[in-house]
Write a protein that holds these residues in place. Structure first.
Motif, mmCIF file in Angstrom:
data_model
loop_
_atom_site.group_PDB
_atom_site.id
_atom_site.type_symbol
_atom_site.label_atom_id
_atom_site.label_comp_id
_atom_site.label_asym_id
_atom_site.label_seq_id
_atom_site.Cartn_x
_atom_site.Cartn_y
_atom_site.Cartn_z
ATOM 1 N N PHE A 195 0.825 -1.212 0.000
ATOM 2 C CA PHE A 195 0.000 0.000 0.000
ATOM 3 C C PHE A 195 0.855 1.257 0.000
ATOM 4 O O PHE A 195 0.477 2.275 -0.593
ATOM 5 C CB PHE A 195 -0.952 -0.012 1.196
ATOM 6 N N LYS A 196 2.017 1.214 0.657
ATOM 7 C CA LYS A 196 2.931 2.357 0.611
ATOM 8 C C LYS A 196 3.445 2.569 -0.806
ATOM 9 O O LYS A 196 3.567 3.706 -1.266
ATOM 10 C CB LYS A 196 4.099 2.137 1.577
ATOM 11 N N PHE A 197 3.743 1.463 -1.490
ATOM 12 C CA PHE A 197 4.185 1.560 -2.883
ATOM 13 C C PHE A 197 3.088 2.168 -3.757
ATOM 14 O O PHE A 197 3.362 3.068 -4.572
ATOM 15 C CB PHE A 197 4.556 0.166 -3.396
ATOM 16 N N LEU A 198 1.861 1.715 -3.592
ATOM 17 C CA LEU A 198 0.761 2.229 -4.412
ATOM 18 C C LEU A 198 0.492 3.704 -4.116
ATOM 19 O O LEU A 198 0.158 4.479 -5.024
ATOM 20 C CB LEU A 198 -0.501 1.391 -4.181
ATOM 21 N N ALA A 199 0.635 4.104 -2.852
ATOM 22 C CA ALA A 199 0.486 5.522 -2.519
ATOM 23 C C ALA A 199 1.598 6.344 -3.162
ATOM 24 O O ALA A 199 1.370 7.464 -3.637
ATOM 25 C CB ALA A 199 0.484 5.710 -0.996
ATOM 26 N N ALA A 200 2.810 5.782 -3.209
ATOM 27 C CA ALA A 200 3.948 6.505 -3.778
ATOM 28 C C ALA A 200 3.801 6.699 -5.281
ATOM 29 O O ALA A 200 4.099 7.778 -5.811
ATOM 30 C CB ALA A 200 5.248 5.768 -3.464
ATOM 31 N N VAL A 201 3.357 5.650 -5.999
ATOM 32 C CA VAL A 201 3.278 5.764 -7.465
ATOM 33 C C VAL A 201 2.067 6.577 -7.914
ATOM 34 O O VAL A 201 1.988 6.954 -9.093
ATOM 35 C CB VAL A 201 3.253 4.377 -8.145
ATOM 36 N N THR A 202 1.130 6.858 -7.008
ATOM 37 C CA THR A 202 0.000 7.727 -7.360
ATOM 38 C C THR A 202 0.113 9.097 -6.708
ATOM 39 O O THR A 202 -0.812 9.899 -6.794
ATOM 40 C CB THR A 202 -1.340 7.077 -6.951
ATOM 41 N N ALA A 203 1.247 9.363 -6.064
ATOM 42 C CA ALA A 203 1.454 10.676 -5.447
ATOM 43 C C ALA A 203 1.709 11.726 -6.525
ATOM 44 O O ALA A 203 2.183 11.406 -7.621
ATOM 45 C CB ALA A 203 2.631 10.619 -4.476
ATOM 46 N N PRO A 204 1.411 13.000 -6.243
ATOM 47 C CA PRO A 204 1.616 14.041 -7.247
ATOM 48 C C PRO A 204 3.061 14.244 -7.656
ATOM 49 O O PRO A 204 3.319 14.780 -8.737
ATOM 50 C CB PRO A 204 1.047 15.309 -6.585
ATOM 51 N N ASP A 205 4.023 13.822 -6.821
ATOM 52 C CA ASP A 205 5.421 13.950 -7.240
ATOM 53 C C ASP A 205 5.885 12.720 -8.020
ATOM 54 O O ASP A 205 7.066 12.610 -8.363
ATOM 55 C CB ASP A 205 6.347 14.217 -6.049
ATOM 56 N N ALA A 206 4.969 11.798 -8.329
ATOM 57 C CA ALA A 206 5.262 10.682 -9.227
ATOM 58 C C ALA A 206 4.575 10.905 -10.571
ATOM 59 O O ALA A 206 5.203 10.871 -11.623
ATOM 60 C CB ALA A 206 4.808 9.360 -8.608
ATOM 61 N N PHE A 207 3.273 11.122 -10.544
ATOM 62 C CA PHE A 207 2.501 11.440 -11.746
ATOM 63 C C PHE A 207 1.573 12.601 -11.437
ATOM 64 O O PHE A 207 1.150 12.794 -10.301
ATOM 65 C CB PHE A 207 1.664 10.234 -12.202
#
Length: 313
Positions: A195-207
């Motif tokens: 879940f931390k990974f999924l939060a990271a890849v959908t964060a505004p500093d990722a996309f």
């Protein structure tokens, strides 16, 4: 809401109700990981550390002989409940990624799993695309895994997982995104770390913009099969911050409209947050205030080269 934290070890050792029965194999692995973590201390500190963790006393001479055996001998003498309690205490005081992961997996015995099939489908979303566009993939990976101290997969000539990824994604580019994510352990990691990974890849500093909205919608659709959803947790500079939550049916609004979204409007996200809605309301038309950066090559910049582009050779 301020900047979201993506530290490697945060939120991985929070106390959960003790499972009714912990499988013996998980207890055995926890004993091993705790003994290994204890053995990281100086030999003359090991007896005192074991006492502090409510393990049997001993002398420094025994610890100097073998720190790991000293700790393991005392851990096999106590109950599973005491092993868990001692592991929690040490993980709360020091950073031990694998120990914290095993504790998280034990905590998660009480809840529904995210299946291997769902995890494979989540990994497939990144085939042929980067994990992030606004930052380099290696930066995102470092924020979630301590790759500088993790062992490279066997067989490999590299000492650490970071060296292995550098060789095979920057110098040679002969690993697929699936290879990278499976090597990092996304198929077997704790649900909390997934879940931390999924939060990271959908964060505004990722996309950002439409790409963030569309990726979040696809992830949400896959998680719902296992009883989870991607919900709005807050916002930063008008952009949504998302988190995974249990009970897809209990999230008002969920992400139903997110999957059909084509435009992101920050004020829509603010209204969704105010009304307790999920990420559904984030893509209901309007102007994209963020935009997207041109696509970058995966892990393109070698941090050891002073910024020199090594992606080509």
């Amino acid at each position: 809401m301020g900047v979201i934290e993506r530290g490697v070890f945060s939120d991985m050792t929070s106390r959960q109700p003790m499972p009714l029965a912990i499988p013996p194999a998980m207890v055995k692995e926890l004993r091993h990981l705790l003994a290994s973590a204890i053995s990281d201390a100086k030999a003359y500190d090991v007896p005192g550390l074991c006492r502090r963790l409510n393990l049997a006393d001993g002398d420094e001479q025994e610890a100097f002989s073998s720190k790991y055996k000293y700790a393991q001998k005392r851990l096999v003498e106590v109950s599973a409940e005491q092993v868990v309690a001692s592991a929690r205490q040490l993980a709360a005081e020091e950073q031990h990624f694998e120990l914290s992961e095993q504790l998280a997996k034990i905590d998660e015995l009480n809840g529904p799993a995210v299946t291997i099939l769902t995890r494979r489908r989540l990994i497939a979303l990144f085939e042929g695309r980067p994990l992030a566009r606004e930052i380099d993939d290696i930066e995102l990976i470092r924020s979630l895994w301590p790759i500088g101290s993790m062992r490279a997969p066997h067989p490999s000539d590299e000492a650490t997982l970071e060296d292995y990824l550098h060789r095979h994604t920057i110098r040679n580019d002969d690993l697929t995104q699936r290879d990278v994510l499976e090597t990092l352990g996304l198929l077997s990691c704790s649900r909390a770390h997934l879940f931390k990974f999924l939060a990271a890849v959908t964060a505004p500093d990722a996309f950002s913009g439409n790409e963030q909205v569309e990726l979040a919608g696809k992830i949400d659709g896959l998680l719902r099969h296992d009883g989870y959803t991607l919900a709005l947790a807050g916002r930063i500079s008008g952009s949504p911050i998302l988190r995974c939550a249990a009970g897809a049916d209990r999230i008002a609004g969920g992400c139903e409209h997110l999957r059909n979204a084509r435009r992101f409007r920050p004020d829509a996200g603010a209204r969704a947050l105010d009304h307790g809605y999920g990420a559904a309301r984030l893509g209901t038309g309007g102007r994209d205030h963020i935009g997207t950066h041109p696509a970058r090559r995966r892990l393109q910049m070698d941090p050891r080269s002073g910024g020199r582009d090594l992606a080509g050779g």
